[in-house]
Design a protein around this motif. Structure first.
Motif, short mmCIF file in Angstrom:
data_model
loop_
_atom_site.label_atom_id
_atom_site.label_comp_id
_atom_site.label_asym_id
_atom_site.label_seq_id
_atom_site.Cartn_x
_atom_site.Cartn_y
_atom_site.Cartn_z
N ARG A 152 7.98 -21.62 10.93
CA ARG A 152 9.07 -21.74 11.74
C ARG A 152 9.00 -20.86 12.72
O ARG A 152 8.87 -19.51 12.53
CB ARG A 152 10.27 -21.61 10.82
CG ARG A 152 11.61 -21.63 11.69
CD ARG A 152 13.01 -21.83 10.76
NE ARG A 152 14.06 -21.74 11.60
CZ ARG A 152 15.18 -21.89 11.17
NH1 ARG A 152 15.53 -21.67 9.80
NH2 ARG A 152 16.28 -21.76 11.87
N VAL A 197 8.95 -17.42 10.87
CA VAL A 197 9.23 -17.46 9.49
C VAL A 197 7.85 -18.31 9.02
O VAL A 197 7.68 -19.34 9.48
CB VAL A 197 10.35 -18.09 8.80
CG1 VAL A 197 10.55 -18.09 7.58
CG2 VAL A 197 11.61 -17.40 9.46
N ILE A 198 7.07 -17.56 7.93
CA ILE A 198 6.20 -18.46 7.45
C ILE A 198 6.33 -18.56 5.78
O ILE A 198 7.00 -17.76 5.18
CB ILE A 198 4.57 -17.62 7.60
CG1 ILE A 198 4.36 -16.32 7.11
CG2 ILE A 198 4.51 -17.74 9.17
CD1 ILE A 198 3.21 -15.93 7.04
N GLU A 199 5.38 -19.47 5.34
CA GLU A 199 5.49 -19.70 3.66
C GLU A 199 4.11 -19.84 3.38
O GLU A 199 2.97 -20.48 3.59
CB GLU A 199 6.05 -21.07 3.57
CG GLU A 199 6.34 -21.24 2.29
CD GLU A 199 7.27 -22.45 1.79
OE1 GLU A 199 6.87 -23.05 0.64
OE2 GLU A 199 7.87 -23.13 2.61
N ASP A 217 2.15 -19.76 -0.56
CA ASP A 217 2.55 -20.02 -1.91
C ASP A 217 3.81 -19.96 -2.44
O ASP A 217 4.34 -19.34 -3.16
CB ASP A 217 1.73 -18.84 -2.74
CG ASP A 217 0.06 -18.84 -2.43
OD1 ASP A 217 -0.32 -19.90 -2.35
OD2 ASP A 217 -0.30 -17.74 -2.63
N ASN A 218 4.73 -20.80 -1.55
CA ASN A 218 6.12 -21.11 -1.81
C ASN A 218 6.81 -19.88 -1.70
O ASN A 218 8.00 -19.67 -2.15
CB ASN A 218 6.20 -21.67 -3.21
CG ASN A 218 5.52 -22.69 -3.53
OD1 ASN A 218 5.45 -23.87 -2.51
ND2 ASN A 218 4.85 -23.20 -4.33
N GLN A 219 6.43 -18.65 -0.91
CA GLN A 219 7.34 -17.42 -0.85
C GLN A 219 7.42 -17.31 0.70
O GLN A 219 6.70 -17.38 1.43
CB GLN A 219 6.25 -16.27 -1.29
CG GLN A 219 7.01 -15.06 -0.99
CD GLN A 219 8.54 -14.83 -1.65
OE1 GLN A 219 8.55 -14.79 -2.82
NE2 GLN A 219 9.38 -14.59 -0.97
N ILE A 220 8.93 -17.18 1.22
CA ILE A 220 8.99 -17.02 2.42
C ILE A 220 8.92 -15.66 2.94
O ILE A 220 9.12 -14.65 2.40
CB ILE A 220 10.74 -17.34 2.63
CG1 ILE A 220 10.81 -18.77 2.32
CG2 ILE A 220 11.11 -16.87 3.93
CD1 ILE A 220 10.25 -19.74 3.13
N TYR A 221 8.24 -15.62 4.38
CA TYR A 221 7.95 -14.12 4.83
C TYR A 221 8.60 -14.12 6.08
O TYR A 221 8.16 -15.09 6.97
CB TYR A 221 6.31 -13.94 4.63
CG TYR A 221 5.85 -13.77 3.45
CD1 TYR A 221 5.59 -12.52 2.92
CD2 TYR A 221 5.32 -14.79 2.74
CE1 TYR A 221 4.97 -12.16 1.65
CE2 TYR A 221 4.83 -14.57 1.21
CZ TYR A 221 4.66 -13.21 0.95
OH TYR A 221 4.01 -13.19 -0.35
N ALA A 224 13.42 -12.95 0.20
CA ALA A 224 12.45 -13.23 1.11
C ALA A 224 11.73 -11.80 1.18
O ALA A 224 12.17 -10.75 0.71
CB ALA A 224 13.48 -13.42 2.34
N THR A 228 -5.18 -17.49 5.10
CA THR A 228 -4.11 -17.76 3.68
C THR A 228 -5.02 -16.74 2.68
O THR A 228 -4.23 -15.88 1.94
CB THR A 228 -4.40 -18.96 3.20
OG1 THR A 228 -3.63 -19.95 4.26
CG2 THR A 228 -3.20 -19.30 2.18
#
Length: 319
Positions: free
Chosen positions: A195, A215-217, A219-223, A252, A299
């Motif tokens: 995002r 904002v990136i994701e 493994d289903n974790q927001i960073y 987050a 990744t």
């Protein structure tokens, strides 16, 4: 019938038809009617009809069948439909009571043998078709993979140029915007959900109270991603500012990207955040250039950095 009719009768099937059709028809005229019913034009056996009229004993049923079959079998393209219909009529024949009583059992046996040959040939045809379809799909899938790899390489080359071009820019605002675009591009190339930069405004008209570069994701974790291009290394002040954004969002975590590295105090601040279960991975811009130059998986690279931060409590590691 499915596929055998698309080819001329092979010798084995041809001889069986010569033996069978005369048994299915009591008279010579019935044989001609059998062929006519299958759509074979009268012109194919006009001379045979005339011969029968002149001398009905001058030719027998087997000779009639062999002659007509030979004629329609030689014209491969002309009589495809007729050969198909003729074979269909034989394999679907059930009225054996219309045969001479002495011919009924033999006729049944021959029809059964023809059915068996047709079924075997159809089975092999289907197997061949399935194999060809599988090969065709494999080729299509392979071409898609090749095209995908080609496009990925083209995007990587384009992104490399964007990265290298940043170092020639002197305007900080222009450079900052292009840095965001280049980083978002590389995240997208490696399938990381992105995002792009967003701002958060206050509820009471305070204007913009917070800006996040991206904002990136993983493994289903927001960073939450922060990017800085400064002359000096990033210190604790900038680190704490980004940690504040992370603390205000449930579950987050964060990534901080710097073009000039990090000070010791900045690294310590990131390590201390781990005590509060906040992961802030510190990354140099040159790491992205290294990933692009060496075709590494972004990744996997970040997964390794995140593990290093959690397990070894080293948020600033170069792999």
């Amino acid at each position: 019938m499915t596929q055998t009719d698309t080819f001329h009768y092979p010798p084995e099937l041809f001889e069986l038809l010569v033996e069978t059709i005369p048994l299915l028809n009591r008279s010579k005229k019935s044989v001609l009617l059998f062929f006519r019913g299958a759509g074979v034009p009268d012109k194919v056996f006009k001379d045979i009809s005339e011969k029968l009229e002149a001398d009905k004993d001058g030719i027998n049923k087997y000779e009639i069948v062999r002659t007509i079959l030979t004629r329609i079998n030689e014209k491969t393209d002309t009589y495809l439909r007729e050969r198909r219909e003729l074979l269909k009529r034989v394999v679907e024949f059930e009225s054996f009571t219309n045969c001479w009583e002495t011919d009924q059992y033999k006729a049944k046996g021959l029809v059964a043998e023809i059915r068996n040959i047709v079924n075997v040939k159809d089975t092999f045809t289907r197997m061949k078709q399935e194999k060809e379809a599988a090969q065709s799909k494999h080729t299509a899938d392979y071409n898609k993979r090749v095209e995908k790899i080609k496009k990925k390489k083209e995007l990587i080359e384009k992104t490399k140029k964007e990265f290298y071009g940043l170092f020639a820019l002197e305007n900080p605002q222009e450079r900052g915007k292009k840095l965001e675009a280049a980083l978002n591009s590389i995240f997208s190339i490696y399938g990381i959900l992105v995002r792009e930069a967003f701002t958060r405004k206050g509820d009471n008209g305070e204007g913009i109270i917070e800006q996040i570069d991206g904002v990136i994701e993983i493994d289903n974790q927001i960073y939450l991603v922060e990017m800085k291009w400064k002359k000096d290394k990033i210190g604790s002040e900038d680190i704490f500012a980004h940690l504040g954004r992370i603390y205000h969002r449930t579950s987050a975590q964060g990534i901080f990207i710097s073009s000039s590295g990090f000070t010791d105090s900045g690294i310590v601040a990131s390590k201390e955040a781990l005590v509060n279960k906040a992961i802030l991975v510190l990354t140099d811009l040159e790491e992205f250039i290294n990933i692009l130059d060496n075709d590494k998986d972004l990744t996997q690279y970040f997964r390794a950095k995140i593990r290093k931060a959690i397990i070894d409590k080293e948020p600033y590691s170069k792999l």
